[in-house]
Design an enzyme around this catalytic site. Structure first.
Site, PDB file in Angstrom:
ATOM      1  N   ILE A 127      35.247  45.468  37.092  1.00 43.75           N
ATOM      2  CA  ILE A 127      35.872  44.439  37.925  1.00 43.75           C
ATOM      3  C   ILE A 127      36.443  45.029  39.210  1.00 43.75           C
ATOM      4  CG2 ILE A 127      38.190  44.486  36.866  1.00 43.75           C
ATOM      5  CD1 ILE A 127      36.115  41.374  38.012  1.00 43.75           C
TER       6      ILE A 127
ATOM      7  N   GLU B 121      39.877  38.729  31.625  1.00 41.67           N
ATOM      8  CA  GLU B 121      40.732  39.168  30.523  1.00 41.67           C
ATOM      9  C   GLU B 121      40.311  40.520  29.983  1.00 41.67           C
ATOM     10  OE1 GLU B 121      37.724  39.350  28.066  1.00 41.67           O
ATOM     11  OE2 GLU B 121      37.879  37.755  29.548  1.00 41.67           O
TER      12      GLU B 121
ATOM     13  N   GLY C  87      33.518  40.475  29.995  1.00 43.76           N
ATOM     14  CA  GLY C  87      34.878  40.019  30.261  1.00 43.76           C
ATOM     15  C   GLY C  87      35.372  40.573  31.589  1.00 43.76           C
ATOM     16  N   GLU C  88      36.685  40.676  31.724  1.00 38.58           N
ATOM     17  CA  GLU C  88      37.331  41.174  32.961  1.00 38.58           C
ATOM     18  C   GLU C  88      37.168  40.217  34.136  1.00 38.58           C
ATOM     19  OE1 GLU C  88      35.821  45.069  34.040  1.00 38.58           O
ATOM     20  OE2 GLU C  88      36.137  45.897  32.044  1.00 38.58           O
ATOM     21  N   GLY C  89      36.501  39.081  33.927  1.00 42.75           N
ATOM     22  CA  GLY C  89      36.165  38.200  35.041  1.00 42.75           C
ATOM     23  C   GLY C  89      34.878  38.622  35.732  1.00 42.75           C
TER      24      GLY C  89
END
Lengths: 318, 318
Positions: free
Chosen positions: A85, A143, A285-287
Site C-alpha cells: 500500500i 485494513e 487487503g491494506e486497501g
C-alpha cells in the site's frame, strides 16, 4: 449526490470527442464522482487511503497461516514504507494514514462472546469516522489484522445467510485442513450469536473486528461529507455491507474497486448490486485493490475533464 | 525473454511482504515485464504509445455512423491534445506519437479488390516497425480510422473462420440496420478474397487497413527488441492475431490490455489464449484501453520493485 452537478457532468460527457459510450465504465465513474463532489468536471487531486490495523481474538484458533504478531510487524512495515500500500499510495499521489484501532489489544474470541463490548465498538466506529480527511476527494479504507477474513466471513454469513461454508475462504492462504478449521470457527461464532442475523450493527459488533467497525465508521463519515469511496475487498465490503443492511442507500457514494480473489467477495458484491472496477485476483487487503482501481478513476476523470468537445475540436458528430 | 531475469524477478516476488499470490494478476504482470526487459526488478519509466491513423476504402459503404472526414479531424484533435489518448498518455507519463499511414489516402474497398497492393502493405508494415522507440520500456499501438472495425472483422473472420456475422459488431455505434449492412460488407470482402483464409499476412493485406499493417509491424519490432507490449482492443488484436497465425509465439511479449466492448474481441482473446487485464467495456480505439491498463502495469512494477522483503521488514513468514 448533487443532481445538477451530475447532470452537467453527464452533458459534458455526451459532447466529448468519442462515440457515445466508447469509454465504457470510465464514463459512469466520472459522472458518479462529479455528482458526489458537486462539480461538472474535475481531477483526482487529494485521494486518501487509511489502513485500520487491529488484532483478532479468533487468531489464536489457528485461522491464519500467519502468527498474530504479523499485525504489529506489518504496521512497522507501513511506517517504514515497505508494504504494497505504500507503493500504491505513492503512485496514486494519495495521502496514506495508518490508524491503530487495536494492535496488541485484540477483540474477544467471538466463539466465546461478543468480539467487542458496546463501548469498544463505538470507539472504533468513531475512530473510523474521525480518520476521514474532510478535504479528501476520494476515500479508500484498507485494513491489516491477522484473523480478519474469519471475522468478515462471520459478519457476511450473519448479514446474508447461507451458513459459514458459503462465506469462508482461504484468506491469506490456509490449506484444506486450515479451511475446514476456519469454517468451523466461523460456524461456532454464528451459533454463539443468533442475535447477529437480525441486526446488522450487532453482527459487526459481535462477530467483526475493530478495523471493520472503523471502516464502517469511515464509510459513513465519507457519506456525510459526500466524499466518493472506492471499496476494497472482502473485509472492507463486509464492513460496508453492515451499513447497507442497516440503512438502504448507505453505499450510494461507493463503487467497488475490485473483485477479490477471496471467492465469497464476488458473491457479496452481487448481493449488494455492486460491479467491481477491476478483477485481478488480488486478496492482500491494506486497501490495495481499491488503490489500483483508483488509478482507473484518475484516468476516467482525466478523460472527462480534459478531452475536447466535438465543437471545440471541429470534429463531425455521428 | 531473459530466463535468468525472469527467475530473479520471480524469486524476488516470493520474498515480498505479502501472502504468496496475494497481489493476484499484478505478480504475473511484473514477472512478465521483468523477463522481457531482462531485469530482476524495475519501474515503468519510458512507456510509448503510437496512434497509427489511416482511411479505409470501405468507409464509403456506410459501415460507420461517422463520416470519413473524422479520421483527419481526429488527427487534428490528437495534435491539439484534445483526445482521450492525450489525457491518458499524460497521466501515464508516456511518449505519444501519431503516425499518418494513410489519412486521406484510403485503402481500396476490399469488396472490389485487395485493400493494399504489396508495396503499400510493406510500406505500412515498415512504418510501424520504425515507429517503435528502441528505448521504450512498454509499447502500445493504437489506431484511428473510420471504417477500421469493418477491416478488423474481415481479418478476424479470415483468420479464425466462422463467418462475417460472428466477427462483426457495432464498432463506433451503428444501429441494427447499420450492423446488417456492415456484416454484408464484411461478408462480401471475405467472398472476394478466398486466398485470405490460407495466409495470415495475405488476410491483413487484402482485408485489413494501413493502420493494422503498421500495428503488426510495430508489434513485431517490439518483439525483436524485447520490448513488452500491451495490446489494445479489437483492431489492434486482429492485427496482432495475423502475426500469431503467421508465427506461433509471436505474441509472447504481449499481454492483452483490456477486453473491449466490441463483442467479438473477447472471442478473439479467448482464441489467442490471452487474458485481458481490464474489462471496462471500452471500445474507443486510439490505444485507450491499453493506456488505462498500463497504469495497472505501473502499479504492479511499483509493488514488485518497491516492497520490502520479509527479511528486510522483520515480518514473520507464513
Amino acid at each position: 449526490p448533487d443532481r445538477a452537478a451530475r447532470a452537467a457532468a453527464e452533458a459534458r460527457n455526451s459532447r466529448l470527442t468519442k462515440p457515445p459510450g466508447a469509454l465504457g465504465r470510465l464514463e459512469e465513474i466520472a459522472v458518479w464522482w462529479c455528482g458526489w463532489r458537486g462539480v461538472a468536471r474535475g481531477a483526482l487531486e487529494r485521494p486518501q487511503i487509511v489502513v485500520f490495523a487491529a488484532d483478532h481474538g479468533v487468531a489464536r484458533r489457528g485461522v491464519s497461516p500467519f502468527p498474530a504478531e504479523v499485525t504489529a510487524q506489518m504496521v512497522g512495515n507501513f511506517a517504514a514504507g515497505g508494504a504494497a500500500i505504500n507503493q500504491l499510495s505513492r503512485l496514486l499521489g494519495a495521502r496514506l494514514d495508518v490508524v491503530d484501532v487495536g494492535v496488541g489489544r485484540p477483540t474477544a474470541d467471538f466463539t466465546e462472546g461478543p468480539a467487542m463490548d458496546e463501548a469498544r465498538f463505538l470507539q472504533a466506529l468513531g475512530a473510523g469516522w474521525d480518520a476521514v480527511d474532510p478535504d479528501a476527494d476520494l476515500f479508500i479504507a484498507g485494513e491489516m489484522g491477522i484473523g480478519a477474513t474469519s471475522a468478515a466471513s462471520a459478519v457476511a454469513a450473519a448479514l446474508f445467510g447461507g451458513g459459514a461454508e458459503a462465506w469462508t475462504g482461504r484468506g491469506a492462504g490456509v490449506d484444506d485442513a486450515g479451511l475446514r478449521a476456519k469454517t468451523a470457527v466461523v460456524a461456532a461464532g454464528l451459533a454463539a450469536h443468533p442475535e447477529a442475523a437480525a441486526d446488522p450493527l450487532e453482527a459487526l459488533r459481535r462477530l467483526g473486528g475493530l478495523e471493520m467497525a472503523a471502516m464502517a465508521g469511515a464509510v459513513a463519515a465519507a457519506r456525510a461529507r459526500r466524499t466518493p469511496v472506492l471499496l476494497d475487498g472482502f473485509i472492507c465490503t463486509a464492513a460496508a455491507a453492515a451499513l447497507a443492511h442497516a440503512s438502504p442507500g448507505a453505499l450510494e457514494h461507493c463503487r467497488a474497486g475490485h473483485r477479490s480473489g477471496e471467492a465469497a467477495h464476488g458473491r457479496m458484491l452481487d448481493a449488494l448490486g455492486l460491479e467491481a472496477v477491476l478483477d485481478l485476483g488480488m486478496r492482500l487487503g491494506e486497501g490495495s485493490g481499491a488503490a489500483v482501481a483508483a488509478l482507473t478513476v484518475k484516468a476516467a476523470l482525466a478523460c472527462h475533464g480534459g478531452m475536447a468537445t466535438f465543437a471545440e475540436a471541429g470534429v463531425s458528430g455521428g
